[in-house]
Scaffold this motif. Structure first.
Motif, PDB file in Angstrom:
ATOM      1  N   ARG A 116      46.753  43.501  30.664  1.00 15.43           N
ATOM      2  CA  ARG A 116      47.154  41.826  30.430  1.00 15.43           C
ATOM      3  C   ARG A 116      48.362  41.842  29.186  1.00 15.43           C
ATOM      4  O   ARG A 116      48.967  40.928  29.079  1.00 15.43           O
ATOM      5  CB  ARG A 116      46.223  41.033  30.198  1.00 15.43           C
ATOM      6  CG  ARG A 116      45.169  40.804  31.310  1.00 15.43           C
ATOM      7  CD  ARG A 116      43.948  40.159  30.974  1.00 15.43           C
ATOM      8  NE  ARG A 116      43.300  39.890  32.150  1.00 15.43           N
ATOM      9  CZ  ARG A 116      43.402  38.762  32.855  1.00 15.43           C
ATOM     10  NH1 ARG A 116      43.814  37.575  32.460  1.00 15.43           N
ATOM     11  NH2 ARG A 116      42.735  38.424  33.878  1.00 15.43           N
ATOM     12  N   VAL A 121      54.027  42.805  32.451  1.00 16.53           N
ATOM     13  CA  VAL A 121      53.130  41.704  32.905  1.00 16.53           C
ATOM     14  C   VAL A 121      52.762  40.567  31.933  1.00 16.53           C
ATOM     15  O   VAL A 121      52.254  39.297  32.153  1.00 16.53           O
ATOM     16  CB  VAL A 121      51.542  42.305  33.288  1.00 16.53           C
ATOM     17  CG1 VAL A 121      51.698  43.370  34.299  1.00 16.53           C
ATOM     18  CG2 VAL A 121      51.022  42.898  31.937  1.00 16.53           C
ATOM     19  N   GLU A 124      53.312  36.594  32.459  1.00 12.55           N
ATOM     20  CA  GLU A 124      52.930  35.965  33.623  1.00 12.55           C
ATOM     21  C   GLU A 124      51.847  35.015  33.334  1.00 12.55           C
ATOM     22  O   GLU A 124      50.934  35.172  32.243  1.00 12.55           O
ATOM     23  CB  GLU A 124      52.144  37.133  34.506  1.00 12.55           C
ATOM     24  CG  GLU A 124      53.232  38.187  34.928  1.00 12.55           C
ATOM     25  CD  GLU A 124      52.454  39.183  35.847  1.00 12.55           C
ATOM     26  OE1 GLU A 124      51.228  38.810  36.254  1.00 12.55           O
ATOM     27  OE2 GLU A 124      53.089  39.838  36.370  1.00 12.55           O
ATOM     28  N   PHE A 126      49.366  31.604  35.289  1.00 10.52           N
ATOM     29  CA  PHE A 126      48.979  31.102  36.525  1.00 10.52           C
ATOM     30  C   PHE A 126      49.847  30.013  37.284  1.00 10.52           C
ATOM     31  O   PHE A 126      49.672  29.555  38.229  1.00 10.52           O
ATOM     32  CB  PHE A 126      47.363  30.691  36.593  1.00 10.52           C
ATOM     33  CG  PHE A 126      47.058  29.630  35.513  1.00 10.52           C
ATOM     34  CD1 PHE A 126      47.112  28.175  35.787  1.00 10.52           C
ATOM     35  CD2 PHE A 126      46.398  30.066  34.403  1.00 10.52           C
ATOM     36  CE1 PHE A 126      47.143  27.381  35.076  1.00 10.52           C
ATOM     37  CE2 PHE A 126      46.297  28.942  33.292  1.00 10.52           C
ATOM     38  CZ  PHE A 126      46.390  27.601  33.637  1.00 10.52           C
ATOM     39  N   ASP A 128      53.236  28.603  38.542  1.00  6.91           N
ATOM     40  CA  ASP A 128      54.188  29.240  39.017  1.00  6.91           C
ATOM     41  C   ASP A 128      55.706  29.689  37.947  1.00  6.91           C
ATOM     42  O   ASP A 128      56.181  30.545  37.766  1.00  6.91           O
ATOM     43  CB  ASP A 128      55.080  28.368  40.171  1.00  6.91           C
ATOM     44  CG  ASP A 128      54.069  28.349  41.227  1.00  6.91           C
ATOM     45  OD1 ASP A 128      54.109  27.232  41.975  1.00  6.91           O
ATOM     46  OD2 ASP A 128      53.079  29.073  41.233  1.00  6.91           O
ATOM     47  N   ARG A 165      48.715  36.359  29.384  1.00  2.70           N
ATOM     48  CA  ARG A 165      47.331  36.142  29.937  1.00  2.70           C
ATOM     49  C   ARG A 165      46.130  36.686  28.946  1.00  2.70           C
ATOM     50  O   ARG A 165      45.143  36.270  29.368  1.00  2.70           O
ATOM     51  CB  ARG A 165      47.155  36.954  31.223  1.00  2.70           C
ATOM     52  CG  ARG A 165      48.094  36.251  32.426  1.00  2.70           C
ATOM     53  CD  ARG A 165      47.838  37.040  33.734  1.00  2.70           C
ATOM     54  NE  ARG A 165      48.279  38.424  33.701  1.00  2.70           N
ATOM     55  CZ  ARG A 165      47.769  39.454  34.368  1.00  2.70           C
ATOM     56  NH1 ARG A 165      46.752  39.186  35.095  1.00  2.70           N
ATOM     57  NH2 ARG A 165      48.158  40.643  34.380  1.00  2.70           N
ATOM     58  N   ASP A 263      40.442  29.015  35.330  1.00  2.00           N
ATOM     59  CA  ASP A 263      42.092  29.416  35.230  1.00  2.00           C
ATOM     60  C   ASP A 263      42.091  30.086  33.656  1.00  2.00           C
ATOM     61  O   ASP A 263      43.204  30.609  33.383  1.00  2.00           O
ATOM     62  CB  ASP A 263      42.957  28.024  35.209  1.00  2.00           C
ATOM     63  CG  ASP A 263      42.935  27.652  36.509  1.00  2.00           C
ATOM     64  OD1 ASP A 263      43.074  28.378  37.630  1.00  2.00           O
ATOM     65  OD2 ASP A 263      42.596  26.517  36.926  1.00  2.00           O
ATOM     66  N   PRO A 286      38.819  36.561  36.604  1.00  2.00           N
ATOM     67  CA  PRO A 286      39.522  36.794  37.598  1.00  2.00           C
ATOM     68  C   PRO A 286      41.142  36.998  37.254  1.00  2.00           C
ATOM     69  O   PRO A 286      41.296  36.560  35.999  1.00  2.00           O
ATOM     70  CB  PRO A 286      39.629  35.379  38.454  1.00  2.00           C
ATOM     71  CG  PRO A 286      39.338  34.198  37.433  1.00  2.00           C
ATOM     72  CD  PRO A 286      38.319  34.998  36.497  1.00  2.00           C
ATOM     73  N   PRO A 287      41.609  37.954  37.961  1.00  2.00           N
ATOM     74  CA  PRO A 287      43.030  38.481  37.419  1.00  2.00           C
ATOM     75  C   PRO A 287      44.023  37.585  37.060  1.00  2.00           C
ATOM     76  O   PRO A 287      44.829  37.746  36.329  1.00  2.00           O
ATOM     77  CB  PRO A 287      43.485  39.445  38.639  1.00  2.00           C
ATOM     78  CG  PRO A 287      42.308  39.502  39.423  1.00  2.00           C
ATOM     79  CD  PRO A 287      41.267  38.677  39.043  1.00  2.00           C
ATOM     80  N   SER A 288      44.018  36.405  37.710  1.00  2.00           N
ATOM     81  CA  SER A 288      44.906  35.197  37.662  1.00  2.00           C
ATOM     82  C   SER A 288      44.610  34.327  36.332  1.00  2.00           C
ATOM     83  O   SER A 288      45.532  33.703  35.968  1.00  2.00           O
ATOM     84  CB  SER A 288      44.915  34.287  38.767  1.00  2.00           C
ATOM     85  OG  SER A 288      43.871  33.570  39.081  1.00  2.00           O
ATOM     86  N   ALA A 289      43.577  34.591  35.648  1.00  2.00           N
ATOM     87  CA  ALA A 289      43.220  33.622  34.564  1.00  2.00           C
ATOM     88  C   ALA A 289      43.439  34.333  33.228  1.00  2.00           C
ATOM     89  O   ALA A 289      43.628  35.302  33.015  1.00  2.00           O
ATOM     90  CB  ALA A 289      41.694  33.474  34.449  1.00  2.00           C
ATOM     91  N   ARG A 290      43.535  33.552  32.248  1.00  2.00           N
ATOM     92  CA  ARG A 290      43.985  34.135  30.902  1.00  2.00           C
ATOM     93  C   ARG A 290      42.733  33.974  30.128  1.00  2.00           C
ATOM     94  O   ARG A 290      41.862  33.216  30.153  1.00  2.00           O
ATOM     95  CB  ARG A 290      45.145  33.155  30.456  1.00  2.00           C
ATOM     96  CG  ARG A 290      45.007  31.792  30.319  1.00  2.00           C
ATOM     97  CD  ARG A 290      45.831  31.203  29.250  1.00  2.00           C
ATOM     98  NE  ARG A 290      47.104  31.442  29.246  1.00  2.00           N
ATOM     99  CZ  ARG A 290      48.109  30.970  30.354  1.00  2.00           C
ATOM    100  NH1 ARG A 290      47.590  30.015  31.008  1.00  2.00           N
ATOM    101  NH2 ARG A 290      49.401  31.127  30.246  1.00  2.00           N
TER     102      ARG A 290
END
Length: 611
Positions: A116, A121, A124, A126, A128, A165, A263, A286-290
């Motif tokens: 992260r 990366v 980035e 979550f 858009d 993230r 999230d 999860p990968p999308s959460a910070r």
């Protein structure tokens, strides 16, 4: 002198048997790595003890083998593997020996953070994309210009948390970490433009989660943002164990195969989180959460193994608030071109762009002795710290020579009566529970040790004697009106957790119950006999005080040196007070304590910082 526990020896014998032959080198290494883990280390650095005796003054001391010989024997042993192997013991390329599960905990945490914070990366999120104008408008509303025209590190920390993230906000008590995180949640919610963000608030103990919840509630109500945004900011906090879904086994319900539905996860008091728990937490994100960690990197490390926050923050490398040129430009784009941030040449690990240290203290200003004392201790300047305590310049800090053991009771008399009589008299006058708890939290005695004449166990007995003599309590039974207690073992059925503090009080019918206050302001009462393990808590250890604040504290140091006396312990004890600190001790013990720093052996720092 006993070097090893029975557990260490049993483990060493087991490893030797599994090896298939009697190997003194394997036996010694296994016993030592077991002992190191019990002492809070993640691994055993063989290079730090090679060729050295394990005890001093022994006729026949145990001497550790030379490093190259020792490593060669271990590498050939069936129970020892290289990183990536599945063996009971792991020996890495830098002569660090791990128990397998601790090597795995460290690797998974390091992989999570590196993934992260690596180039390509960072930035980035979550959402858009970031609406730059909306963010700048939000920052201007939530962070008005500072009167002293200095850098607003809360503002910088907020942007850093939005752009990453993984991020860390470190700061001493009073620097506004929870205020900042409430504003971060508001900014993220505004960026969501109607999307409901799933944000989990957590802390390592029930007491710390209750304080986080209370702080977020208070801050949320005064944020300069639309009511709909304030309403969308979560306020409920929980323990990390409950967030992950604790079970009767060592495993949690949420893990890499069953991740949390979030999230963002925000963890307060991160310095208290040990390596196994932090590793299990990140595996469930999860990968999308910070992930955002809040804490004071200079406080005591966790009671269990590891010093995770210190390792992440670089162990005093001096690179906090120093960002890459690329990231500095991003900060200026979103936070404002007028901000001043230091940048490095780009050869520093990307983790630097995820770390922010809050600088301005809103509780302890230039007129605060507590602020100056804490800073002196943190620098390791014990001479200046003693001078401050003795000078009389600041009314909120005081030093007293530790009284002899036989004079401890008369020395404590006035301090204890003034500290505890208000809450005890409020019980007799049938004051409400809220008032009683608030009065009790005005004063606390903090000790460095549990045992000994100046330890918690002895102090609590002495305090009961003094308060009984003054007719403030009547401890004619185990449960008496006003007895303060601290839970020492989690009970998930009762929702009582290690560190929770309650008071034995009469209910409306005069029956005695243990009352506990939760973050929502509601009261829960329990029949005392149903309580999990607990102890009386007029006095408490500095370790147990982490995550708490009191108006006044008496920090009682022992009459002789002890390995647990460290700079971090003294600093943590001092910064539990909001209004007044009194230290009783001996100057030589105080100087020695501040010269000693906590050192926890691990490979996490090297893995993150490329050392």
């Amino acid at each position: 002198m006993k070097i090893f526990s029975e557990l260490d020896l049993h483990f060493a014998r087991f490893m030797t048997e599994l090896s298939g032959h009697d190997s003194p080198e394997v036996f010694l290494a296994a016993a030592l790595v077991s002992r190191s883990t019990r002492e809070g280390h993640i691994c055993l650095d063989l290079s730090s003890i090679e060729g050295r005796p394990l005890t001093d003054g022994e006729l026949y001391p145990i001497i550790c083998p030379g490093l190259s010989h020792w490593c060669r024997i271990l590498e050939a042993a069936p129970v020892v593997g290289k990183p990536g192997d599945y063996r009971p013991l792991i020996l890495d390329g830098r002569s660090r020996l791990y128990l397998y599960r601790y090597w795995e905990y460290e690797k998974k945490l390091a992989d999570f953070i590196r993934d992260r914070t690596a180039d390509g990366v960072r930035g980035e999120i979550f959402l858009d994309e970031i609406d730059a104008q909306l963010l700048r408008d939000g920052l201007d509303r939530l962070f008005p210009p500072l009167l002293d025209e200095g850098t607003d590190w809360q503002r910088i920390a907020s942007v850093t948390s939005l752009l990453n993230r993984f991020s860390v906000i470190s700061g001493s008590p009073g620097t506004g970490k929870t205020t900042t995180v409430a504003k971060i949640m508001a900014l993220l919610t505004e960026q969501g433009k109607g999307k409901v963000l799933r944000i989990a608030l957590a802390a390592p103990t029930g007491k710390a989660s209750a304080r986080l919840e209370e702080a977020i509630k208070k801050t949320r109500e005064v944020l300069n943002c639309p009511a709909s945004i304030r309403a969308a900011i979560p306020e409920k906090a929980t323990t990390i164990h409950r967030l992950l879904g604790a079970t009767d086994s060592p495993y949690f319900l949420h893990n890499s195969e069953n991740p949390l539905h979030v999230d963002m996860v925000i963890v307060d008091e991160a310095s208290m989180v040990d390596l196994p728990l932090m590793s299990k937490l990140v595996q469930a994100i999860p990968p999308s959460a910070r992930l955002l960690l809040l804490g004071d990197k200079d406080q005591l490390a966790s009671v269990e193994a590891g010093a995770v926050l210190g390792d992440i923050c670089g162990r005093g490398r001096g690179l906090l608030n120093t960002f890459s040129r690329e990231f500095s430009e991003k900060l200026k784009k979103y936070a404002g071109n007028d901000i001043q941030v230091a940048s490095h040449g780009g050869d520093t690990p990307g983790i630097c762009d995820s770390l922010c240290q809050l600088q301005k203290n809103y509780r302890f200003g230039q007129e605060s002795g507590i602020g100056h004392l804490g800073a002196a201790v943190n620098r390791g300047d014990s001479v200046h710290a003693i001078d401050l305590l003795k000078s009389g310049i600041y009314r909120d800090i005081q030093w007293s020579e530790l009284p002899p053991r036989d004079l401890l009771v008369p020395a404590l008399d006035e301090k204890l009566i003034n500290g505890f009589k208000d809450y005890l008299q409020a019980i007799d006058s049938e004051g409400n529970s809220e008032c009683i708890f608030d009065l009790f939290d005005r004063f606390r005695i903090l000790c460095a040790l549990r045992q000994g004449p100046f330890g918690v166990s002895a102090l609590n007995l002495l305090i009961e004697q003094i308060l009984r003599r003054e007719n403030l309590i009547k401890p004619d039974a185990r449960w008496y009106r006003g007895r303060p207690i601290m839970i020492t073992r989690n009970d998930y059925n009762l929702r009582l957790f290690n560190g929770d503090i309650g008071i034995i009080l009469p209910d409306q019918n005069g029956e005695l119950y243990a009352f506990f206050r939760d973050a929502s302001g509601t009261w829960r009462k329990f029949v005392p006999s149903r309580l999990p393990e607990h102890e009386t808590v007029y006095a408490m250890t500095v370790h147990k005080s982490q995550g708490s604040e009191f108006e006044r504290i008496l920090l009682l140091l022992p009459d002789r040196d002890s390995p647990v006396l460290t700079r971090e312990l003294i600093y943590t004890g001092i910064t539990r007070a909001k209004e007044e600190v009194t230290i009783w001790g001996r100057e030589d013990v105080f100087h020695t304590a501040i010269s000693r720093r906590i050192v926890r052996t691990s490979g996490l720092h090297d893995a993150l910082w490329g050392c």
